[in-house]
Design an enzyme around this catalytic site. Structure first.
Site: not given
Lengths: 754, 754
Positions: A355, A484, A588-589
């Site tokens: 993605w 994640e 994480k993100q």
């Protein structure tokens, strides 16, 4: 953080060679021409630790799934770009000693990737017994004649006498380090000593994935004249040997021309003849003439896409490195391709489509390439809709589910928490349709093929949510968001928000679609009513008191504390067991912030600020895709220092090995993030509602920066310094833009101060 | 559900042979002597689909971990009981045709496991060209002389003339179907033609796991006389061939005696001599004499453990099958061993130790074997404490974490949601200390070694919870409860409850421990205060309105609906993708109800009923460990019909292949569940606070049932029919028991009506 290359605005250059950084160095000196690419391996070979890697775009192999414990619904294979036959080999022996930088004595080492022309050079002085020889290498992959690789090596005897044996090789006996079962992916089809070719084919597979055939052909030249050595072959290998004798101060220049054709373009049986013609064409010009053509083509690329930063060479080097590596991976000239997370720089992630393309590549490529390039990326997904329907069916759901990882639309990832649960991709991917339509003003895609994508994914989402009697809302359980470091959570705000957006956007666009498209997708009134009901009643977790959206249900139940408390344990993914990561509050993100970034105009500055202030201190940015999003939001919120810090992290992620994983390859798909951080962040570019807008500032310490964008048939240069912003309409019709909310009219050839 | 054996109170017998059920048949006819065991493979070989399996207790191999995606903290290997050298082989050829039931014509097939004496018999009539031969096999693993396996085959010519070639083999070239990398686990050490032995050793490994050596020796007899055939060997294989000629109505009986010694008991170099002595000892008696000894020993086992059910042969067969298979797996005679989930009946789960032992085996074995057996099971865990400390450290936590799967205390499972998260085991395992102490009245373990276990695990739990400012409670995130159809949930009621129990019990028992133990564990006042604080402030999710405990946070957000709505899709683990299972409300295995079962006296009947009524309709019982717990609670709640339904599911789980997975092997550790369902369920046995109690009923359709228990030095028979309950104190001092809350005094040799 580790910096092994010197700062230079146009070069990635080093004068050091440390064997323990060999893999890192190889990743950083990868080159490609969006047809093929390779890591910075050494022509003469290297016996120390190294990851040998050559990759051919669109050539892949389905490697049988390996898991510890099978879960229902897992894909049968993981698609991988196989390590392709290596063609750079030029073994060198001097007076009987094999040149191998892991073993011989040498000095004056230099290794440089010239980003301006996509040229890799290397030189060193070999110091043998009574002899010193300087070796200089040049290598590039031709960006006009894509099938061509050109290598030049020049040996100059500085001291003594040298008998030099060359051994030019084509080698199809390569393996993938990440092969699941230690299999070789290539089988030999044949070698031809006269034609100097080898032909190999990917192994047969039981998954209906086509086998690919590749033919490699080499031809050597010295001062424009053919060199014909002694050719020997064995299965999938060819070796061409010859020797030269050089006295002190004499030198010898050898050119190796290589042609690589694949069954993607040329049928197996026609490959020898086609390669022969391509070689003739290539050799109708000298190495230097070919390099000049190649450089000229690179120059044209840079003319419309260079980002100039004055006053900060590290930042300058970072953005150019990223643009260069992106273009070496994908320039949109082959519509069948997409952008792998590591491009042609390593094996990890299998080289397939993620993605990342829609979320990170599309918004940059919209502005630096022609609209047709982005449209091809959209079409790529449309072509893979049958795979997406297959994926949804594997999960027992209707509609289409785009895969996490794929070559052909069929999911090939095999971690349940990702494969089955990181489904936000199924809104992020269609979201690119909206970006394309908004940026280009071209609604022909969304009215036609785009509608198939929207309705297919909408049907998936409408079935994936369920009605919670307890909350009196639609909820979505068991997902993994962009962050994640949380798995299998309920009501991930980002996923719920994006699913809702997808349904809303589909409902809005459906009546405007072509009659054919409407008939094709055949959405019933009942479906529309259900979708509208979900849009109206989707549960989106929030904490009203704090004024924040909650990343997922019960997020506040965590032991919330800032990343600053665990500095000594980062990156946590290399220090902590997985459960500890999962139950920690660390992100994480970008997750909630990713949603605010995607749907930027739906949120107030206050909402943006409160969420940024809450989530940024919790974010470890251990995904390469994270810091750019935070940088852009920080810029919008006037947090300039933070914006610059996060820009640096994005732009120099690989150059400075921030996440200690660049040995595996470069983070290609996140490289666009540094461009976005400058253009959408520092320059504040937005384009909603058919209005191009800027809100620029110059980071402290920079003198100025400038960039160019394509926008609806225009080429616009934006130059920002501490005095203000200058906009130049280099090409195209007049355009009204907003700069700091003030309307400015741009006229062709004119520079306007704002 | 599939029933391939006939109903018989003492036999598992069939007269059918359907090749497609071969593996299922093999599982069901496995035999063992708690030293070794084997699946019901055919002596003469079988070329169709089959799972060949022989297993030696305590002999294991660390198979290098295989996962799709590595997570920090994963163990390096998965411990497996390797498929051991096969010794049953007696190849048979009649007039040149190899007997292979996959290929030859045959009739009158019978296969039976006699549970009363642990004897496997088989017969069939081979129909060849002009010849009919009846073959009859008998096989048992000696439960007194554990190293001995005895096989007898009798051939009777019914028609024609038969030249029969026998080929008796020892075969160490076996493999595991579940080998991670297709490796052979055994290497040959040597063969001896004269001694008729082969010796093999497990492959070397880099994990400091000891290599095991095994020696097998065979000796053939006919009518008590040695038979010496023509012996040939190759690596890890021995073959002994000879022939007989038989005319019509003649028969020939061949006995194959086998001795198996392992380096667990005998050093490599001593194995030949030891095996020789053991063979001599074995052959000092005939096959029939040995069988008589073996049968007598089995009779003694049954005398104190048989459960008789009159009026329901299916139920009778089920409970006896379970008791027989349990005792064939583990009878507590070797303190170094434990009970693998599949015993000696298949490869799945690797044959190691799980929490099943403490939760399911201990409560039954307390009553049917000597207290020393259970104490040895407790000691087994104490001995593995170093491994448990290692496991906790791998997760970055203090204290001890008992593993999900192990041979030596070190975790070897490799799914993050289990390995790192299914940590309730770390309270369930110490809970057996409380069961032992309560049942036996012997507190010497909990005061000594037990305290090391309690404090080690308490320290883990105290660090695994965290304080939630949001809830103002201690919470526990990222766990998987007994219900493995939920992964990575927060505040699993069972796990929080059991962790709290562990801390509370440790605090209660600590002051009573020996001085040495107290000094050894050295719990500070600060620690005690922290533990008490957790006990007082542990968050236990509940829904007060419904009067139920919540399996985990936000459980009611699910689409709650009964299992009856999805009957056509069961078992869901064979029909649904993992994500669909996870977000469904369906429960694999008792979770909240497991907690209520464990801490039974802490909950009111109203609490029990409300939770049972809520959770039972959601439970699919796709773990073999589930239905017995529900059966026991149903019995307690007077839901007799439900209790019986769930008993049947437990007792005949394998016999009727309820979960469609018995091909892999039997569900050994859950077999005790059927005993518990009768004793704790139908007879309502409880033993809290030093008071033995019963609350019996007879299921409708049964005439009566009876069982015996050891209790604090006494042997008590409980007989329940529709008239009431009769208690007989077969041995031991007077005892007051409660039956339906009425006090009754038992006296030795007397039967008391209650």
């Amino acid at each position: 953080m580790k910096r092994i290359f010197e700062i230079d605005p146009w070069k990635v250059i080093t004068h050091n060679f440390d064997p323990k950084d060999k893999r890192l160095q190889e990743s950083m000196t990868a080159i490609g021409n969006d047809y093929m690419g390779m890591r910075g391996n050494f022509e003469e070979g290297y016996s120390g630790d190294s990851l040998q890697g050559t990759y051919l775009a669109g050539v892949w192999f389905p490697d049988k799934t390996v898991v510890g414990w099978w879960k229902n619904g897992y894909p049968k294979y993981f698609g991988k770009t196989p390590n392709a036959p290596s063609f750079i080999g030029i073994g060198i022996t001097v007076n009987g000693e094999k040149i191998d930088l892991a073993k011989v004595k040498f000095d004056d080492f230099e290794l440089a990737l010239d980003m301006h022309q996509g040229l890799l050079t290397r030189s060193f002085v070999y110091e043998g017994k009574d002899v010193k020889v300087k070796f200089e290498f040049e290598r590039f992959l031709h960006i006009i004649q894509k099938e061509a690789a050109l290598i030049k090596v020049k040996a100059t005897v500085l001291e003594g006498h040298a008998k030099i044996d060359f051994d030019s090789t084509l080698d199809g006996t390569v393996v993938n380090e990440d092969s699941n079962y230690g299999d070789r992916f290539w089988i030999p089809l044949g070698e031809d000593k006269d034609e100097k070719t080898i032909q190999v084919k990917t192994k047969a597979n039981p998954y209906d994935v086509p086998q690919f055939t590749v033919l490699l052909k080499e031809s050597l030249r010295h001062n424009g004249e053919a060199v014909n050595g002694d050719v020997t072959t064995e299965d999938a290998k060819l070796s061409e040997k010859f020797s030269v004798d050089l006295n002190e101060n004499e030198s010898y220049e050898l050119e190796k021309d290589v042609i690589v054709v694949t069954s993607r373009d040329v049928e197996d049986k026609d490959q020898p003849a086609v390669a022969d013609n391509l070689m003739k064409k290539l050799q109708s010009k000298s190495f230097d003439e070919n390099l000049a053509d190649h450089t000229e083509a690179w120059k044209k690329r840079w003319e419309t896409s260079d980002v100039e930063i004055a006053g900060d060479d590290a930042a300058q080097q970072g953005i150019r490195f990223n643009i260069c590596q992106l273009f070496m991976t994908y320039y949109g000239e082959d519509k069948r391709l997409n952008v792998g997370p590591k491009g042609f720089t390593g094996e990890k992630y299998g080289g397939a489509t993620y993605w990342d393309t829609e979320a990170y590549i599309v918004p940059m490529y919209l502005a630096v390439t022609k609209p047709s390039v982005t449209r091809a990326l959209l079409q790529y997904r449309h072509d893979q809709l049958p795979g997406a329907y297959h994926n949804a069916k594997e999960q027992g759901l209707p509609g289409a589910l785009f895969p996490m990882v794929t070559f052909n639309g069929i999911e090939c990832h095999n971690e349940w928490e990702i494969t089955f649960e990181e489904i936000h991709r199924n809104a992020d991917i269609p979201h690119a349709i909206a970006m394309y339509t908004d940026y280009t003003g071209d609604d022909s895609y969304v009215k036609n093929e785009g509608m198939d994508v929207l309705v297919g994914t909408a049907r998936f989402w409408a079935a994936r949510v369920h009605w919670s009697k307890w909350r009196n809302k639609y909820v979505m359980h068991g997902v993994t968001g962009p962050n994640e470091y949380e798995n299998n959570v309920n009501n991930n705000w980002f996923t719920n928000t994006m699913a809702r957006w997808l349904l809303k956007y589909t409902l809005e666009r459906l009546p405007l679609a072509t009659k054919e498209a409407q008939e094709r997708v055949h959405v019933t009134d009942e479906e529309k009513a259900k979708w509208q009901d979900i849009v109206d009643n989707m549960y989106l977790p929030e904490d009203k008191e704090r004024g924040i959206f909650l990343q997922q249900d019960d997020f506040l139940d965590k032991d919330i504390r800032p990343v600053s408390e665990i500095e000594d344990q980062r990156p946590i993914n290399q220090h902590w067991s997985w459960d500890k990561i999962l139950r920690s509050p660390f992100i994480k993100q970008a997750d909630v912030l990713q949603g605010i970034y995607f749907l930027n105009d739906e949120y107030t500055m206050e909402q943006k600020e409160k969420n940024f202030d809450f989530y940024e201190p919790l974010t470890v940015h251990e995904s390469s895709l994270s810091p750019c999003i935070h940088s852009i939001l920080a810029a919008e919120l006037g947090k300039q220092e933070k914006a610059v810090e996060l820009y640096q992290r994005t732009a120099r992620l690989d150059l400075d090995n921030y996440n200690n994983d660049t040995v595996d390859g470069l983070h290609i798909t996140s490289m666009s993030g540094s461009w976005l951080a400058i253009v959408q962040g520092f320059a504040g570019m937005r384009y909603d509602h058919n209005q191009l807008k800027f809100n620029p500032f110059v980071p402290e310490g920079w003198d100025h920066y400038s960039f160019k964008i394509n926008y609806r048939g225009r080429l616009i240069e934006v130059y920002v310094d501490h005095e203000g912003t200058k906009l130049t309409l280099l090409k195209g019709e007049d355009l009204d833009v907003l700069v700091h909310d003030k309307k400015i009219t741009l006229k062709e050839g004119e520079t306007t101060n704002a």
